[in-house]
Enzyme design. Structure first.
Site, PDB file in Angstrom:
ATOM      1  N   GLY A  58      -0.636 -37.567 -25.130  1.00 15.81           N
ATOM      2  CA  GLY A  58       0.799 -37.695 -25.035  1.00 15.81           C
ATOM      3  C   GLY A  58       1.174 -38.066 -23.615  1.00 15.81           C
ATOM      4  O   GLY A  58       0.510 -38.892 -22.988  1.00 15.81           O
ATOM      5  N   CYS A  59       2.194 -37.441 -23.075  1.00 15.74           N
ATOM      6  CA  CYS A  59       2.656 -37.739 -21.724  1.00 15.74           C
ATOM      7  C   CYS A  59       1.559 -37.509 -20.705  1.00 15.74           C
ATOM      8  O   CYS A  59       1.023 -36.406 -20.588  1.00 15.74           O
ATOM      9  CB  CYS A  59       3.864 -36.856 -21.394  1.00 15.74           C
ATOM     10  SG  CYS A  59       4.458 -37.065 -19.717  1.00 15.74           S
TER      11      CYS A  59
END
Length: 222
Positions: A58-59
């Site tokens: 993800g991030c």
């Protein structure tokens, strides 16, 4: 919370609200990314007696923070991998169909950490059941994945996925893909959690990352 309260008393409401709406998908700049790619970093690591590994969680701001906590991790670089476009920018990856993932390239000391140790940290810092992204960040670039470089790493990754299936009694949707060219992201994104600790802390909390990790992994989440 004390830090946040202090911050809110020192800044106007409009400024506080602008901070609270920050997400990993809203950088203030979009400069061209560096030409240094993962192959160069890997070669430098090998020359220094270190190894490298690539993960998408993800991030990448959060992935950097998660891996840099580990004793034996030498460096973590945010970047893009898995797609076809050469030298992609952040805007192209998050808003276009490049096929790239937001990812991190971890350089580590094998005398202190094993690839299995990195896999353990990877799993307990992702939602293995989300096929559409991670936490509040949705889209193909935010999906989680492991990018093994060798047959032994592929075997270890598959074994770890089977173990999590047994542990959680639900099959992870996390992809295991051959390691591809890794492109270092814009400097703005490197060590974001260190350079912008308040913004990062608010983003991580509001994104629900740690709450969801606790739901899945309990005390194993870090």
């Amino acid at each position: 919370m004390a830090i946040l309260d202090k911050f809110l008393t020192r800044f106007p409401v409009w400024a506080a609200l602008s901070i609270l709406t920050i997400s990993c998908a809203s950088p203030s700049v979009d400069a061209s990314q560096t030409e240094v790619n993962g192959d160069t970093i890997a070669e430098q690591a090998l020359a220094n007696g270190h190894a490298t590994a690539v993960f998408a969680m993800g991030c990448f701001w959060c992935a950097e923070a998660d891996f840099e906590k580990l004793d034996g991790v030498v460096a973590v670089v945010s970047g893009y991998t898995g797609g076809e476009l050469k030298d992609p920018t952040y805007r192209q990856v998050t808003h276009g169909d490049t096929g790239h993932y937001e990812a991190v390239l971890v350089t580590y000391d094998e005398s202190k950490l094993s690839y299995d140790d990195l896999l353990a940290t990877f799993w307990t810092n992702i939602d293995p059941f989300d096929a559409n992204g991670q936490f509040c960040d949705k889209g193909t670039s935010y999906r989680a994945a492991i990018f093994p470089r060798s047959d032994s790493e592929t075997e270890a990754a598959n074994k770890s996925k089977e173990q999590r299936n047994e542990e959680l009694q639900e099959e992870p949707v996390t992809a295991i893909l051959p390691r591809a060219t890794f492109y270092k992201a814009e400097e703005y994104h490197q060590d974001y959690y260190k350079k912008n600790p308040i913004r990062y802390g608010i983003y991580r909390s509001r994104c629900g990352r740690d709450a969801r990790l606790a739901d899945i992994w309990g005390s194993s989440s870090k």
